[in-house]
Motif scaffolding. Structure first.
Motif, PDB file in Angstrom:
ATOM      1  N   ASN A   1       0.846  -1.191   0.000  1.00  0.00           N
ATOM      2  CA  ASN A   1       0.000   0.000   0.000  1.00  0.00           C
ATOM      3  C   ASN A   1       0.880   1.239   0.000  1.00  0.00           C
ATOM      4  OD1 ASN A   1      -2.458   1.397   0.039  1.00  0.00           O
ATOM      5  ND2 ASN A   1      -2.392   1.637   2.249  1.00  0.00           N
ATOM      6  N   TYR A   2       0.319   2.365  -0.416  1.00  0.00           N
ATOM      7  CA  TYR A   2       1.034   3.636  -0.400  1.00  0.00           C
ATOM      8  C   TYR A   2       0.317   4.544   0.583  1.00  0.00           C
ATOM      9  CZ  TYR A   2       3.147   8.015  -2.036  1.00  0.00           C
ATOM     10  OH  TYR A   2       3.808   9.217  -2.115  1.00  0.00           O
ATOM     11  N   SER A   3       0.848   4.669   1.776  1.00  0.00           N
ATOM     12  CA  SER A   3       0.176   5.392   2.857  1.00  0.00           C
ATOM     13  C   SER A   3       0.567   6.860   2.844  1.00  0.00           C
ATOM     14  CB  SER A   3       0.534   4.747   4.204  1.00  0.00           C
ATOM     15  OG  SER A   3       0.202   3.379   4.199  1.00  0.00           O
ATOM     16  N   SER A   4       0.098   7.549   1.825  1.00  0.00           N
ATOM     17  CA  SER A   4       0.416   8.967   1.712  1.00  0.00           C
ATOM     18  C   SER A   4      -0.598   9.632   0.805  1.00  0.00           C
ATOM     19  CB  SER A   4       1.835   9.153   1.151  1.00  0.00           C
ATOM     20  OG  SER A   4       2.205  10.522   1.142  1.00  0.00           O
ATOM     21  N   SER A   5      -0.475  10.932   0.631  1.00  0.00           N
ATOM     22  CA  SER A   5      -1.322  11.699  -0.265  1.00  0.00           C
ATOM     23  C   SER A   5      -0.656  11.831  -1.626  1.00  0.00           C
ATOM     24  CB  SER A   5      -1.589  13.093   0.317  1.00  0.00           C
ATOM     25  OG  SER A   5      -2.146  13.956  -0.658  1.00  0.00           O
ATOM     26  N   ARG A   6      -1.456  11.917  -2.673  1.00  0.00           N
ATOM     27  CA  ARG A   6      -0.906  12.169  -4.001  1.00  0.00           C
ATOM     28  C   ARG A   6      -0.278  13.561  -4.072  1.00  0.00           C
ATOM     29  NH1 ARG A   6      -3.127   9.601  -8.564  1.00  0.00           N
ATOM     30  NH2 ARG A   6      -1.717  10.963  -9.730  1.00  0.00           N
ATOM     31  N   ASN A   7      -0.630  14.429  -3.146  1.00  0.00           N
ATOM     32  CA  ASN A   7      -0.093  15.788  -3.148  1.00  0.00           C
ATOM     33  C   ASN A   7       1.174  15.933  -2.309  1.00  0.00           C
ATOM     34  OD1 ASN A   7      -2.118  16.671  -4.814  1.00  0.00           O
ATOM     35  ND2 ASN A   7      -3.422  17.436  -3.164  1.00  0.00           N
ATOM     36  N   SER A   8       1.686  14.821  -1.796  1.00  0.00           N
ATOM     37  CA  SER A   8       2.904  14.913  -0.988  1.00  0.00           C
ATOM     38  C   SER A   8       4.107  15.242  -1.874  1.00  0.00           C
ATOM     39  CB  SER A   8       3.154  13.587  -0.259  1.00  0.00           C
ATOM     40  OG  SER A   8       3.606  12.600  -1.166  1.00  0.00           O
ATOM     41  N   ASN A   9       5.248  15.516  -1.244  1.00  0.00           N
ATOM     42  CA  ASN A   9       6.439  15.892  -2.021  1.00  0.00           C
ATOM     43  C   ASN A   9       7.169  14.679  -2.603  1.00  0.00           C
ATOM     44  OD1 ASN A   9       7.178  15.063   0.519  1.00  0.00           O
ATOM     45  ND2 ASN A   9       8.943  16.432   0.674  1.00  0.00           N
ATOM     46  N   LEU A  10       6.620  13.475  -2.380  1.00  0.00           N
ATOM     47  CA  LEU A  10       7.144  12.270  -3.026  1.00  0.00           C
ATOM     48  C   LEU A  10       6.124  11.805  -4.057  1.00  0.00           C
ATOM     49  CD1 LEU A  10       9.136   9.890  -3.277  1.00  0.00           C
ATOM     50  CD2 LEU A  10       7.811   8.737  -1.491  1.00  0.00           C
ATOM     51  N   ARG A  11       6.511  11.698  -5.292  1.00  0.00           N
ATOM     52  CA  ARG A  11       5.593  11.311  -6.359  1.00  0.00           C
ATOM     53  C   ARG A  11       6.054   9.986  -6.987  1.00  0.00           C
ATOM     54  NH1 ARG A  11       2.626  16.123  -7.508  1.00  0.00           N
ATOM     55  NH2 ARG A  11       2.632  17.212  -5.493  1.00  0.00           N
ATOM     56  N   LEU A  12       5.180   9.008  -6.998  1.00  0.00           N
ATOM     57  CA  LEU A  12       5.480   7.731  -7.638  1.00  0.00           C
ATOM     58  C   LEU A  12       5.095   7.804  -9.113  1.00  0.00           C
ATOM     59  CD1 LEU A  12       4.261   5.096  -5.000  1.00  0.00           C
ATOM     60  CD2 LEU A  12       6.566   5.996  -5.362  1.00  0.00           C
ATOM     61  N   LYS A  13       6.012   7.435  -9.963  1.00  0.00           N
ATOM     62  CA  LYS A  13       5.778   7.530 -11.412  1.00  0.00           C
ATOM     63  C   LYS A  13       4.653   6.622 -11.884  1.00  0.00           C
ATOM     64  CE  LYS A  13      10.547   8.802 -12.606  1.00  0.00           C
ATOM     65  NZ  LYS A  13      11.758   8.403 -13.367  1.00  0.00           N
ATOM     66  N   VAL A  14       4.373   5.553 -11.148  1.00  0.00           N
ATOM     67  CA  VAL A  14       3.384   4.592 -11.602  1.00  0.00           C
ATOM     68  C   VAL A  14       2.000   5.217 -11.711  1.00  0.00           C
ATOM     69  CG1 VAL A  14       2.780   3.691  -9.300  1.00  0.00           C
ATOM     70  CG2 VAL A  14       2.578   2.212 -11.330  1.00  0.00           C
ATOM     71  N   PHE A  15       1.714   6.247 -10.901  1.00  0.00           N
ATOM     72  CA  PHE A  15       0.417   6.907 -11.014  1.00  0.00           C
ATOM     73  C   PHE A  15       0.281   7.587 -12.376  1.00  0.00           C
ATOM     74  CE2 PHE A  15       0.905   6.864  -6.316  1.00  0.00           C
ATOM     75  CZ  PHE A  15      -0.242   6.139  -5.999  1.00  0.00           C
ATOM     76  N   ASP A  16       1.306   8.324 -12.766  1.00  0.00           N
ATOM     77  CA  ASP A  16       1.279   8.980 -14.080  1.00  0.00           C
ATOM     78  C   ASP A  16       1.227   7.950 -15.205  1.00  0.00           C
ATOM     79  OD1 ASP A  16       1.391  11.527 -12.966  1.00  0.00           O
ATOM     80  OD2 ASP A  16       3.585  11.561 -12.971  1.00  0.00           O
ATOM     81  N   GLU A  17       1.982   6.865 -15.056  1.00  0.00           N
ATOM     82  CA  GLU A  17       2.004   5.833 -16.095  1.00  0.00           C
ATOM     83  C   GLU A  17       0.623   5.199 -16.269  1.00  0.00           C
ATOM     84  OE1 GLU A  17       4.997   3.236 -14.646  1.00  0.00           O
ATOM     85  OE2 GLU A  17       6.676   4.515 -15.252  1.00  0.00           O
ATOM     86  N   ALA A  18      -0.027   4.905 -15.150  1.00  0.00           N
ATOM     87  CA  ALA A  18      -1.350   4.279 -15.224  1.00  0.00           C
ATOM     88  C   ALA A  18      -2.380   5.249 -15.788  1.00  0.00           C
ATOM     89  CB  ALA A  18      -1.773   3.795 -13.843  1.00  0.00           C
ATOM     90  N   GLU A  19      -2.317   6.497 -15.377  1.00  0.00           N
ATOM     91  CA  GLU A  19      -3.297   7.480 -15.854  1.00  0.00           C
ATOM     92  C   GLU A  19      -3.090   7.810 -17.327  1.00  0.00           C
ATOM     93  OE1 GLU A  19      -3.967   9.297 -11.375  1.00  0.00           O
ATOM     94  OE2 GLU A  19      -2.634  10.337 -12.786  1.00  0.00           O
ATOM     95  N   ASP A  20      -1.842   7.859 -17.761  1.00  0.00           N
ATOM     96  CA  ASP A  20      -1.575   8.052 -19.192  1.00  0.00           C
ATOM     97  C   ASP A  20      -2.105   6.863 -19.998  1.00  0.00           C
ATOM     98  OD1 ASP A  20      -0.359  10.474 -18.666  1.00  0.00           O
ATOM     99  OD2 ASP A  20       1.698   9.708 -18.845  1.00  0.00           O
ATOM    100  N   ALA A  21      -1.913   5.652 -19.460  1.00  0.00           N
ATOM    101  CA  ALA A  21      -2.388   4.453 -20.149  1.00  0.00           C
ATOM    102  C   ALA A  21      -3.912   4.428 -20.214  1.00  0.00           C
ATOM    103  CB  ALA A  21      -1.866   3.206 -19.446  1.00  0.00           C
ATOM    104  N   LEU A  22      -4.567   4.836 -19.140  1.00  0.00           N
ATOM    105  CA  LEU A  22      -6.028   4.871 -19.114  1.00  0.00           C
ATOM    106  C   LEU A  22      -6.569   5.899 -20.103  1.00  0.00           C
ATOM    107  CD1 LEU A  22      -6.590   4.531 -15.273  1.00  0.00           C
ATOM    108  CD2 LEU A  22      -7.658   3.065 -17.002  1.00  0.00           C
TER     109      LEU A  22
END
Length: 361
Positions: A54-75
């Protein structure tokens, strides 16, 4: 075991084991059988190796996981949307969108709109009104509505009665107003549209003048415990500023990783589902007993005898009272990619033997 309630500690697939006895299972919403797909499971494990459970944080935190952008671009690419936004659930996706527009115009809800898209319980609609009746009423009401911004909320289809909705009425909405059309495609993602991509591409091509927002759960056919919003880039960027987005936990990254890397798994499962649908239809001697539409795995019947009849023959189908416990049961057969030809033949043979006693819908 009774038709009303079944207790088990096993995740059903094509079969279900209850008290040591095996039943064929034709219920649920796992249309592509992803929860039992070994390739998907292996990819999910690989994703957990990278991103944890799990990722126990906010999407607005100062750490950004690239997989979110990759999945949203793919969608976005898959569905034909300018942009996509993932969230932890379809409910959060619905509330984020609705709350974003809550004071900006008049909301109009179609029958069957999911509570995830309600502003409050007052948005509940008449369960006995059909979609076509609602469209006629909509066409009468909108011209007399003083508000300039009309927000229309509806489903892409009715998965309970197996009805595919048409949206030609959008073109007939009176000019001079701004329209936002919010469509819940939870039961379409992975199954309907080109390559199982849902309704966004077709509706955007047919109705380019309205603001289109398609959202819903990815947890049905696709087996991803997450929600998604599809729209134009400006709308998605606006939603990213919402406290509902920033304050909520995001989708589990490992599942988004699996989505990105399992596109062929979904495509193969969809081909198998279509094959199963056509096979089942071909084996029914009286398909008119059911309400269904092309390439959709749900077969609705008003016949209340079917569930107990099949249960006696060790076949479980979907039958429950909806929308309240006081309503009549909704009885459906739900196919999945997991079913074999023998399963479908067994089911159809029993149905063909059932003598129908007229029952009230």
């Amino acid at each position: 075991m009774t038709a009303a309630l079944i207790h088990t500690d096993q995740l059903p697939g094509r079969t279900l084991v209850v008290d040591g006895e095996e039943y064929l299972f034709f219920s649920g919403t796992s249309y592509l059988g992803i929860s039992h797909n070994q390739e998907f499971r292996a990819c999910l494990v690989e994703g957990m190796g990278r991103y944890g459970t799990n990722y126990s944080s906010s999407r607005n935190s100062n750490l950004r996981l690239k997989v979110f952008d990759e999945a949203e671009d793919a969608l976005a690419l898959w569905t034909g949307a300018e942009a996509a936004l993932t969230m932890s659930s379809g409910y959060m996706a619905g509330q984020t969108v609705v709350q974003n527009f809550i004071d900006s115009g008049r909301f109009i809800y179609a029958p069957g709109a999911h509570p995830a898209l309600w502003r409050s319980g007052l948005d509940a609609t008449d369960a006995n009104q059909t979609f076509n009746e609602w469209v006629i009423r909509l066409q009468q009401d909108v011209p007399a509505t003083p508000e300039q911004h009309i927000i229309i909320v509806c489903n892409s289809l009715d998965p309970l009665h197996a009805e595919n909705y048409t949206f030609s009425w959008i073109a007939g909405l009176p000019e001079g107003k701004q329209y936002t059309i919010i469509i819940d495609d939870s039961h379409g993602f992975g199954v309907t549209g080109k390559g199982g991509a849902g309704c966004f591409r077709r509706l955007k091509e047919e109705h380019p003048k309205v603001r289109l927002i398609v959202l819903g759960s990815l947890g049905k056919a696709l087996g991803i415990p997450a929600g998604v919003v599809l729209s134009d880039k400006k709308t998605v960027e606006q939603l990213e500023q919402s406290p509902f987005f920033g304050g909520a936990s995001p989708a589990v990254p490992a599942y988004l990783y699996a989505f990105v890397h399992c596109r062929k798994v979904f495509a193969d499962a969809l081909d198998k589902l279509f094959f199963n649908i056509k096979t089942f239809e071909s084996k029914l001697e009286q398909p008119a007993r059911f309400s269904f539409f092309e390439n959709y795995p749900v077969f609705y019947t008003p016949n209340k005898q079917l569930c107990p009849f099949l249960l006696e023959r060790k076949i479980v189908i979907s039958s429950f009272r909806y929308p309240t416990p006081a309503d009549d049961p909704i009885t459906r057969i739900v196919l999945s990619s997991l079913h074999t030809e023998d399963d479908l033949e067994c089911l159809a043979n029993h149905i063909n033997r059932l003598e129908v006693v007229p029952s009230r819908v």
